[in-house]
Design an enzyme around this catalytic site. Structure first.
Site, PDB file in Angstrom:
ATOM      1  N   TYR A  86     -22.764 -11.955  -5.971  1.00 29.79           N
ATOM      2  CA  TYR A  86     -24.169 -11.678  -6.244  1.00 29.79           C
ATOM      3  C   TYR A  86     -24.713 -12.644  -7.281  1.00 29.79           C
ATOM      4  O   TYR A  86     -23.960 -13.376  -7.920  1.00 29.79           O
ATOM      5  CB  TYR A  86     -24.358 -10.231  -6.717  1.00 29.79           C
ATOM      6  N   ARG A  95     -24.129 -21.831  -8.647  1.00 26.80           N
ATOM      7  CA  ARG A  95     -23.024 -20.897  -8.914  1.00 26.80           C
ATOM      8  C   ARG A  95     -22.770 -20.001  -7.703  1.00 26.80           C
ATOM      9  O   ARG A  95     -21.623 -19.691  -7.380  1.00 26.80           O
ATOM     10  CB  ARG A  95     -23.311 -20.045 -10.156  1.00 26.80           C
ATOM     11  N   ARG A 115     -12.204  -1.663   9.035  1.00 29.77           N
ATOM     12  CA  ARG A 115     -11.475  -1.836   7.770  1.00 29.77           C
ATOM     13  C   ARG A 115     -10.087  -2.451   7.994  1.00 29.77           C
ATOM     14  O   ARG A 115      -9.222  -1.857   8.639  1.00 29.77           O
ATOM     15  CB  ARG A 115     -11.340  -0.488   7.062  1.00 29.77           C
ATOM     16  N   LYS A 149     -18.639 -14.724  -9.385  1.00 25.42           N
ATOM     17  CA  LYS A 149     -19.571 -13.620  -9.667  1.00 25.42           C
ATOM     18  C   LYS A 149     -19.446 -12.579  -8.554  1.00 25.42           C
ATOM     19  O   LYS A 149     -20.305 -12.453  -7.676  1.00 25.42           O
ATOM     20  CB  LYS A 149     -21.006 -14.141  -9.815  1.00 25.42           C
ATOM     21  N   GLU A 156     -15.975 -12.111 -23.123  1.00 25.98           N
ATOM     22  CA  GLU A 156     -17.439 -12.050 -22.941  1.00 25.98           C
ATOM     23  C   GLU A 156     -17.855 -10.587 -22.904  1.00 25.98           C
ATOM     24  O   GLU A 156     -17.007  -9.686 -22.949  1.00 25.98           O
ATOM     25  CB  GLU A 156     -17.833 -12.747 -21.633  1.00 25.98           C
ATOM     26  N   LEU A 172     -17.260 -15.542 -16.864  1.00 24.48           N
ATOM     27  CA  LEU A 172     -18.283 -16.033 -15.954  1.00 24.48           C
ATOM     28  C   LEU A 172     -19.078 -17.101 -16.716  1.00 24.48           C
ATOM     29  O   LEU A 172     -19.537 -16.840 -17.834  1.00 24.48           O
ATOM     30  CB  LEU A 172     -19.219 -14.902 -15.523  1.00 24.48           C
TER      31      LEU A 172
HETATM   32  N1  PDD Z   1     -24.723 -10.542 -15.497  1.00 25.14           N
HETATM   33  N2  PDD Z   1     -20.840 -12.635 -18.000  1.00 25.14           N
HETATM   34  C1  PDD Z   1     -20.861 -11.618 -17.116  1.00 25.14           C
HETATM   35  C2  PDD Z   1     -19.624 -10.849 -16.888  1.00 25.14           C
HETATM   36  C3  PDD Z   1     -22.052 -11.324 -16.429  1.00 25.14           C
HETATM   37  O1  PDD Z   1     -22.075 -10.314 -15.545  1.00 25.14           O
HETATM   38  C4  PDD Z   1     -23.224 -12.080 -16.701  1.00 25.14           C
HETATM   39  C5  PDD Z   1     -24.516 -11.827 -15.992  1.00 25.14           C
HETATM   40  C6  PDD Z   1     -23.134 -13.134 -17.621  1.00 25.14           C
HETATM   41  C7  PDD Z   1     -24.310 -14.020 -17.929  1.00 25.14           C
HETATM   42  O2  PDD Z   1     -24.593 -14.871 -16.848  1.00 25.14           O
HETATM   43  P1  PDD Z   1     -26.076 -15.417 -16.585  1.00 25.14           P
HETATM   44  O3  PDD Z   1     -26.502 -16.094 -17.838  1.00 25.14           O
HETATM   45  O4  PDD Z   1     -25.908 -16.367 -15.460  1.00 25.14           O
HETATM   46  O5  PDD Z   1     -26.929 -14.213 -16.250  1.00 25.14           O
HETATM   47  C8  PDD Z   1     -21.929 -13.387 -18.241  1.00 25.14           C
HETATM   48  C9  PDD Z   1     -25.904 -10.208 -14.735  1.00 25.14           C
HETATM   49  C10 PDD Z   1     -27.165 -10.416 -15.503  1.00 25.14           C
HETATM   50  C11 PDD Z   1     -25.765  -8.799 -14.186  1.00 25.14           C
HETATM   51  O6  PDD Z   1     -24.650  -8.503 -13.753  1.00 25.14           O
HETATM   52  O7  PDD Z   1     -26.727  -8.033 -14.163  1.00 25.14           O
END
Ligand code: PDD
Length: 286
Positions: free
Chosen positions: A33, A52, A100, A147, A180, A205
């Protein structure tokens, strides 16, 4: 105004949008996503998010559900249909619908779902007072660079944070270094004024906001290090903040039971937020 979702080629009423019960996203979290911010009707860092997305798909041997050009168009159409000024576009691609079976099915079309949501991009309370984060063990898999929609550890972490009255939980690896947040990247400013965020690897990420902030910090001549930092270092930091598409730069004033610096949002965090906002309004938006 009716709210639409995009599902596999059709714009449908949000409340009725659905995918099949044998979708691999539902059964195996076999999907990826992106969350892209919409600022004054424009997509922020669209290019970075699409690059990405392409990487996540390739790592999982998943095809694009449509051409990149068509996908950009659908994002814009959905924003327009839903009248989004400030908000987000959420897009999810799964391997598709199949009986499945763990291994990848053959000849299956990927599922593409897109939704939008309004969002306040200027949460005054959070910006004036900063937010609290807690630290928790990082219990995720080892491909955090993808992601993926497999977000149960992050949901558990966010729940723990909410129960502790915190905005976010910073995850900590087995060596005591912060990886993170559950949905954001983690940053500190050391006592010497050096901006630090963990280096990109499979452990985190690689945030698109993070990458833009690094470029902005470098061009502003801010001393910067890309390296792991420990919980102890975070507790002793002069400033701390988090970054993501939905939070931009959000100052942190408490980590666990430790006040960060003077307990007020840091100057450097404020400067970087401003820099990111002006970037988002100009060359970062399309
Ligand atoms: N999340 N690290 C993780 C684990 C994340 O899920 C996200 C973003 C980030 C920051 O990435 P970016 O700057 O590209 O948004 C770092 C999104 C916002 C979400 O899951 O809603």
């Amino acid at each position: 105004m009716p709210r639409y979702a995009y599902v596999n080629g059709r714009y449908v009423a949000h409340g009725e949008a659905a995918v099949h019960i044998e979708d691999r996203g539902f059964q195996f979290a076999d999907g990826v996503y992106e969350v892209v911010t919409v600022h004054a009707g424009k997509l922020v860092d669209e290019e970075g998010h699409l690059r990405r997305l392409d990487r996540s798909l390739r790592e999982l041997q998943m095809p694009w559900p449509m051409s990149e050009r068509a996908l950009r168009l659908v994002m814009r159409q959905l924003i327009a249909k839903n009248g989004i000024g400030d908000g987000i576009v959420y897009l999810q691609i799964t391997r598709g619908q199949a009986p499945r079976d763990f291994k990848y099915p053959k000849g299956v079309s990927p599922t593409l779902v897109m939704t939008t949501r309004f969002m306040n991009l200027d949460p005054v309370e959070q910006l004036n007072h900063g937010v609290k984060v807690i630290t928790i063990p990082d219990i995720r898999w080892k491909r955090r660079d993808i992601k993926s929609v497999a977000l149960l550890p992050q949901a558990m972490g966010k729940q723990k944070a909410a129960e502790a009255g915190a905005f976010e939980a910073w995850q900590v690896d087995d060596e005591g270094f912060i990886t993170e947040g559950c949905s954001s990247n983690a940053w500190i400013v050391t006592d010497e004024g050096v901006l630090v965020t963990r280096h990109a690897s499979n452990d985190i990420l690689n945030g698109i906001t993070r990458q833009s902030l690094i470029r902005l910090a470098e061009s502003a001549g801010i001393p910067f290090e890309e390296r792991a930092f420990s919980v102890a270092e975070a507790h002793a930091a002069r400033e701390a903040f988090l970054s993501s598409a939905t939070t931009y730069v959000t100052p942190i004033t408490q980590i666990d039971e430790h006040k960060v610096g003077e307990g007020v949002p840091g100057a450097l965090a404020g400067k970087l937020r401003e820099a990111y906002l002006s970037y988002a309004r100009s060359e970062g938006a399309s």
